[in-house]
Design a protein around this motif. Structure first.
Motif, PDB file in Angstrom:
ATOM      1  N   ARG A  33       0.842  -1.194   0.000  1.00  0.00           N
ATOM      2  CA  ARG A  33       0.000   0.000   0.000  1.00  0.00           C
ATOM      3  C   ARG A  33       0.872   1.237   0.000  1.00  0.00           C
ATOM      4  N   ASN A  34       0.825   2.056   1.055  1.00  0.00           N
ATOM      5  CA  ASN A  34       1.592   3.303   1.075  1.00  0.00           C
ATOM      6  C   ASN A  34       2.950   3.158   1.746  1.00  0.00           C
ATOM      7  N   TYR A  35       3.339   1.946   2.096  1.00  0.00           N
ATOM      8  CA  TYR A  35       4.580   1.739   2.843  1.00  0.00           C
ATOM      9  C   TYR A  35       5.608   0.972   2.008  1.00  0.00           C
ATOM     10  N   LEU A  36       6.867   1.337   2.212  1.00  0.00           N
ATOM     11  CA  LEU A  36       7.976   0.600   1.629  1.00  0.00           C
ATOM     12  C   LEU A  36       8.790  -0.037   2.745  1.00  0.00           C
ATOM     13  N   THR A  37       9.336  -1.220   2.457  1.00  0.00           N
ATOM     14  CA  THR A  37      10.246  -1.866   3.387  1.00  0.00           C
ATOM     15  C   THR A  37      11.538  -2.201   2.656  1.00  0.00           C
ATOM     16  N   PHE A  38      12.656  -1.663   3.126  1.00  0.00           N
ATOM     17  CA  PHE A  38      13.976  -2.013   2.614  1.00  0.00           C
ATOM     18  C   PHE A  38      14.513  -3.136   3.492  1.00  0.00           C
ATOM     19  N   ILE A  39      14.799  -4.282   2.887  1.00  0.00           N
ATOM     20  CA  ILE A  39      15.222  -5.454   3.650  1.00  0.00           C
ATOM     21  C   ILE A  39      16.700  -5.718   3.426  1.00  0.00           C
ATOM     22  N   THR A  40      17.457  -5.801   4.516  1.00  0.00           N
ATOM     23  CA  THR A  40      18.856  -6.222   4.470  1.00  0.00           C
ATOM     24  C   THR A  40      18.980  -7.531   5.256  1.00  0.00           C
ATOM     25  N   HIS A  41      20.187  -8.070   5.325  1.00  0.00           N
ATOM     26  CA  HIS A  41      20.385  -9.285   6.111  1.00  0.00           C
ATOM     27  C   HIS A  41      20.053  -9.060   7.585  1.00  0.00           C
ATOM     28  N   GLU A  42      20.314  -7.852   8.057  1.00  0.00           N
ATOM     29  CA  GLU A  42      20.210  -7.590   9.487  1.00  0.00           C
ATOM     30  C   GLU A  42      18.945  -6.849   9.906  1.00  0.00           C
ATOM     31  N   LYS A  43      18.416  -5.984   9.044  1.00  0.00           N
ATOM     32  CA  LYS A  43      17.341  -5.087   9.487  1.00  0.00           C
ATOM     33  C   LYS A  43      16.288  -4.897   8.404  1.00  0.00           C
ATOM     34  N   LYS A  44      15.151  -4.342   8.835  1.00  0.00           N
ATOM     35  CA  LYS A  44      14.103  -3.896   7.937  1.00  0.00           C
ATOM     36  C   LYS A  44      13.838  -2.418   8.226  1.00  0.00           C
ATOM     37  N   TYR A  45      13.754  -1.604   7.166  1.00  0.00           N
ATOM     38  CA  TYR A  45      13.496  -0.178   7.287  1.00  0.00           C
ATOM     39  C   TYR A  45      12.142   0.112   6.644  1.00  0.00           C
ATOM     40  N   VAL A  46      11.181   0.538   7.446  1.00  0.00           N
ATOM     41  CA  VAL A  46       9.814   0.747   6.965  1.00  0.00           C
ATOM     42  C   VAL A  46       9.468   2.228   7.031  1.00  0.00           C
ATOM     43  N   PHE A  47       8.911   2.766   5.930  1.00  0.00           N
ATOM     44  CA  PHE A  47       8.525   4.172   5.910  1.00  0.00           C
ATOM     45  C   PHE A  47       7.505   4.387   4.797  1.00  0.00           C
ATOM     46  N   ILE A  48       6.864   5.539   4.798  1.00  0.00           N
ATOM     47  CA  ILE A  48       5.847   5.856   3.799  1.00  0.00           C
ATOM     48  C   ILE A  48       6.513   6.327   2.503  1.00  0.00           C
ATOM     49  N   ASP A  49       6.239   5.645   1.415  1.00  0.00           N
ATOM     50  CA  ASP A  49       6.770   6.030   0.106  1.00  0.00           C
ATOM     51  C   ASP A  49       6.235   5.038  -0.927  1.00  0.00           C
ATOM     52  N   SER A  50       6.641   5.206  -2.188  1.00  0.00           N
ATOM     53  CA  SER A  50       6.188   4.308  -3.250  1.00  0.00           C
ATOM     54  C   SER A  50       7.383   3.781  -4.030  1.00  0.00           C
ATOM     55  N   LEU A  51       7.207   2.627  -4.665  1.00  0.00           N
ATOM     56  CA  LEU A  51       8.284   2.038  -5.464  1.00  0.00           C
ATOM     57  C   LEU A  51       8.728   2.950  -6.597  1.00  0.00           C
ATOM     58  N   LYS A  52       7.767   3.615  -7.231  1.00  0.00           N
ATOM     59  CA  LYS A  52       8.116   4.424  -8.407  1.00  0.00           C
ATOM     60  C   LYS A  52       9.056   5.575  -8.049  1.00  0.00           C
ATOM     61  N   ASN A  53       9.036   6.010  -6.786  1.00  0.00           N
ATOM     62  CA  ASN A  53       9.956   7.066  -6.364  1.00  0.00           C
ATOM     63  C   ASN A  53      11.379   6.563  -6.188  1.00  0.00           C
ATOM     64  N   TRP A  54      11.559   5.243  -6.116  1.00  0.00           N
ATOM     65  CA  TRP A  54      12.885   4.686  -5.827  1.00  0.00           C
ATOM     66  C   TRP A  54      13.514   3.964  -7.009  1.00  0.00           C
ATOM     67  N   ILE A  55      12.727   3.552  -7.966  1.00  0.00           N
ATOM     68  CA  ILE A  55      13.301   2.787  -9.067  1.00  0.00           C
ATOM     69  C   ILE A  55      14.329   3.602  -9.849  1.00  0.00           C
ATOM     70  N   THR A  56      14.170   4.921  -9.879  1.00  0.00           N
ATOM     71  CA  THR A  56      15.147   5.761 -10.578  1.00  0.00           C
ATOM     72  C   THR A  56      16.277   6.233  -9.662  1.00  0.00           C
ATOM     73  N   LYS A  57      16.105   6.081  -8.354  1.00  0.00           N
ATOM     74  CA  LYS A  57      17.133   6.523  -7.408  1.00  0.00           C
ATOM     75  C   LYS A  57      18.182   5.446  -7.148  1.00  0.00           C
ATOM     76  N   LEU A  58      17.788   4.185  -7.293  1.00  0.00           N
ATOM     77  CA  LEU A  58      18.687   3.075  -7.000  1.00  0.00           C
ATOM     78  C   LEU A  58      19.545   2.735  -8.219  1.00  0.00           C
TER      79      LEU A  58
END
Length: 228
Positions: A152-177
């Motif tokens: 929905r309105n949340y993104l989760t960045f998953i690493t081996h050690e942690k999860k980072y959850v915040f409000i955002d959308s995939l389309k805002n990150w596909i060009t940043k990564l």
């Protein structure tokens, strides 16, 4: 060149800031606004390094407005009310606080702080990103990110050690990564370097199984083959 905008409802105060900016080097004023609504429209399609921000705006308090931005730029507060100073510095991105009327020398001190903060970001290694979560910037190494999941309105960045959850959308990150991060589904971006197995329409990262959407598969396989 360091870029900025002015959000200030009083035109004489705008005039002072513009006059001071004309005397500085390496700072470009992109636009000026009298309301937060106008500034918000601009910031949806443009990025700036910092903002001169008045606290008392006609449509919303300046601090409240900045809290609505997912990744706000650096901020120099400009206001006639010194009582707001302590509260404003609760925001991580606020660099300085100018109480009107302020001198050109005091203005320059604020600009120097901005220059230092921008330089600090530019000299950070490019193998990391900063995620703004609950008013705190979290440094995350790119090579540690396994995948990004949208719910929905949340993104989760998953690493081996942690999860980072915040409000955002995939389309805002596909060009940043970087290019080795590829969207494989409407809800997933994966790091190609962490894929252990591809089986049919699924990819495996460790014990995690992620579906590959039909409309994304061709692009995913092309980029996967190019990286391997």
């Amino acid at each position: 060149m360091i870029t900025c905008i002015i959000i200030e409802d009083e035109l004489p105060a705008q005039k002072v800031l513009k006059s001071f900016l004309n005397k500085t080097l390496n700072i470009e004023l992109l636009a000026s606004f009298q309301t937060a609504k106008e500034a918000h429209r601009f910031l949806q399609t443009n990025t700036v390094d910092f903002v001169f921000l008045d606290i008392n705006l006609p449509d919303i308090m300046g601090i409240d407005f900045m809290k609505t931005l997912i990744n706000p730029p650096f901020i120099i507060i400009t206001t006639a009310y010194p009582d707001y100073a302590l509260d404003s510095f609760d925001l991580e991105t606020i660099v300085d606080y100018l109480v009107k009327p302020f001198s050109f020398d005091r203005f320059l001190k604020a600009i120097r702080k901005i220059e230092q903060r921008v330089k600090q970001i530019e000299t950070e290694p490019n193998d990391c990103i900063f995620l703004n979560i609950d008013k705190t910037l979290h440094k995350v190494l790119l090579h540690e990110i396994l995948y990004v999941e949208s719910d929905r309105n949340y993104l989760t960045f998953i690493t081996h050690e942690k999860k980072y959850v915040f409000i955002d959308s995939l389309k805002n990150w596909i060009t940043k990564l970087p290019q080795h991060f590829v969207q494989i589904h409407k809800s997933y971006i994966v790091n190609l370097n962490h894929i252990d197995k591809i089986a049919g329409n699924e990819i495996h990262i460790g014990k995690i199984c992620i579906p590959v959407g039909r409309t994304f598969k061709s692009n995913f396989m092309m980029k996967f083959n190019a990286e391997n």
